[in-house]
Design a protein around this motif. Structure first.
Motif, PDB file in Angstrom:
ATOM      1  N   ILE A  95      43.981  37.435  38.545  1.00  0.00           N
ATOM      2  CA  ILE A  95      43.513  38.743  39.024  1.00  0.00           C
ATOM      3  C   ILE A  95      43.318  38.708  40.541  1.00  0.00           C
ATOM      4  O   ILE A  95      43.845  39.562  41.266  1.00  0.00           O
ATOM      5  CB  ILE A  95      42.206  39.155  38.310  1.00  0.00           C
ATOM      6  CG1 ILE A  95      42.484  39.411  36.821  1.00  0.00           C
ATOM      7  CG2 ILE A  95      41.585  40.382  38.975  1.00  0.00           C
ATOM      8  CD1 ILE A  95      41.223  39.503  35.966  1.00  0.00           C
ATOM      9  N   LEU A  96      42.570  37.723  41.019  1.00  0.00           N
ATOM     10  CA  LEU A  96      42.320  37.624  42.460  1.00  0.00           C
ATOM     11  C   LEU A  96      43.609  37.377  43.237  1.00  0.00           C
ATOM     12  O   LEU A  96      43.841  37.975  44.292  1.00  0.00           O
ATOM     13  CB  LEU A  96      41.302  36.524  42.748  1.00  0.00           C
ATOM     14  CG  LEU A  96      39.890  36.781  42.212  1.00  0.00           C
ATOM     15  CD1 LEU A  96      39.007  35.557  42.426  1.00  0.00           C
ATOM     16  CD2 LEU A  96      39.283  38.017  42.840  1.00  0.00           C
ATOM     17  N   GLY A  97      44.466  36.496  42.719  1.00  0.00           N
ATOM     18  CA  GLY A  97      45.737  36.210  43.376  1.00  0.00           C
ATOM     19  C   GLY A  97      46.617  37.443  43.473  1.00  0.00           C
ATOM     20  O   GLY A  97      47.273  37.673  44.492  1.00  0.00           O
ATOM     21  N   GLN A  98      46.633  38.255  42.430  1.00  0.00           N
ATOM     22  CA  GLN A  98      47.475  39.444  42.443  1.00  0.00           C
ATOM     23  C   GLN A  98      46.927  40.530  43.361  1.00  0.00           C
ATOM     24  O   GLN A  98      47.701  41.261  43.990  1.00  0.00           O
ATOM     25  CB  GLN A  98      47.684  39.981  41.021  1.00  0.00           C
ATOM     26  CG  GLN A  98      48.522  39.071  40.157  1.00  0.00           C
ATOM     27  CD  GLN A  98      49.826  38.662  40.800  1.00  0.00           C
ATOM     28  OE1 GLN A  98      50.487  39.454  41.466  1.00  0.00           O
ATOM     29  NE2 GLN A  98      50.219  37.409  40.604  1.00  0.00           N
ATOM     30  N   ILE A  99      45.637  40.646  43.465  1.00  0.00           N
ATOM     31  CA  ILE A  99      45.061  41.626  44.398  1.00  0.00           C
ATOM     32  C   ILE A  99      45.511  41.295  45.819  1.00  0.00           C
ATOM     33  O   ILE A  99      45.972  42.181  46.558  1.00  0.00           O
ATOM     34  CB  ILE A  99      43.523  41.665  44.278  1.00  0.00           C
ATOM     35  CG1 ILE A  99      43.134  42.303  42.936  1.00  0.00           C
ATOM     36  CG2 ILE A  99      42.902  42.432  45.454  1.00  0.00           C
ATOM     37  CD1 ILE A  99      41.661  42.191  42.596  1.00  0.00           C
ATOM     38  N   ILE A 100      45.432  40.034  46.185  1.00  0.00           N
ATOM     39  CA  ILE A 100      45.876  39.610  47.519  1.00  0.00           C
ATOM     40  C   ILE A 100      47.366  39.873  47.700  1.00  0.00           C
ATOM     41  O   ILE A 100      47.811  40.409  48.716  1.00  0.00           O
ATOM     42  CB  ILE A 100      45.540  38.117  47.752  1.00  0.00           C
ATOM     43  CG1 ILE A 100      44.030  37.934  47.818  1.00  0.00           C
ATOM     44  CG2 ILE A 100      46.220  37.597  49.013  1.00  0.00           C
ATOM     45  CD1 ILE A 100      43.567  36.497  47.713  1.00  0.00           C
ATOM     46  N   ARG A 101      48.162  39.517  46.701  1.00  0.00           N
ATOM     47  CA  ARG A 101      49.615  39.707  46.792  1.00  0.00           C
ATOM     48  C   ARG A 101      49.992  41.186  46.877  1.00  0.00           C
ATOM     49  O   ARG A 101      50.939  41.550  47.565  1.00  0.00           O
ATOM     50  CB  ARG A 101      50.298  39.017  45.610  1.00  0.00           C
ATOM     51  CG  ARG A 101      50.358  37.506  45.771  1.00  0.00           C
ATOM     52  CD  ARG A 101      50.619  36.812  44.423  1.00  0.00           C
ATOM     53  NE  ARG A 101      50.831  35.378  44.568  1.00  0.00           N
ATOM     54  CZ  ARG A 101      49.854  34.483  44.718  1.00  0.00           C
ATOM     55  NH1 ARG A 101      48.599  34.869  44.757  1.00  0.00           N
ATOM     56  NH2 ARG A 101      50.140  33.196  44.837  1.00  0.00           N
TER      57      ARG A 101
END
Length: 127
Positions: A72-78
């Motif tokens: 979730i956190l990785g995708q928000i950044i991406r």
């Protein structure tokens, strides 16, 4: 510097096929296979802002479905960065897009997708 705005028809067809496979496996609870096709959609569409961002959106939703905080956190950044990097054609080709890999790491492109890219390049040269 060329700007990527619209995905070529051949790549769009491959991108949509990967999303179709993703949805099929997701609906049947085969999450590993679903994720595999989501990663492939990312590889095909990552050079085009809309497709790139949409792949990350689906990865974000998948992360929520799996209750995977890292994803979730990785995708928000991406999602915040990926689209504009596609627009200026500055993406690490082959990167599968998940939070389990560094966002700037180039990765090998699967042979079948590599072949689609080659055909697309030949078509561009003919125009």
């Amino acid at each position: 510097m060329p700007f990527n705005t619209k995905i070529p028809l051949l790549l769009k067809k491959a991108y949509k096929e990967e999303l179709k496979q993703y949805n099929h496996y997701l609906e049947n609870g085969q999450y590993s296979n679903a994720w595999h096709h989501l990663e492939r959609s990312h590889i095909v569409g990552q050079s085009y802002p809309l497709e790139h961002t949409y792949s990350h959106w689906l990865m974000l939703k998948f992360g929520f479905r799996q209750k995977d905080t890292k994803e979730i956190l990785g995708q928000i950044i991406r999602m915040l960065v990926g689209g504009w990097k596609s627009f200026i054609n500055h993406v690490p080709l082959g990167n599968t897009g998940g939070a389990n890999v560094p966002s700037l790491k180039r990765m090998p492109i699967p042979n079948d997708i590599k072949e689609i890219f080659k055909i697309n390049e030949k078509k561009k040269k003919l125009v």
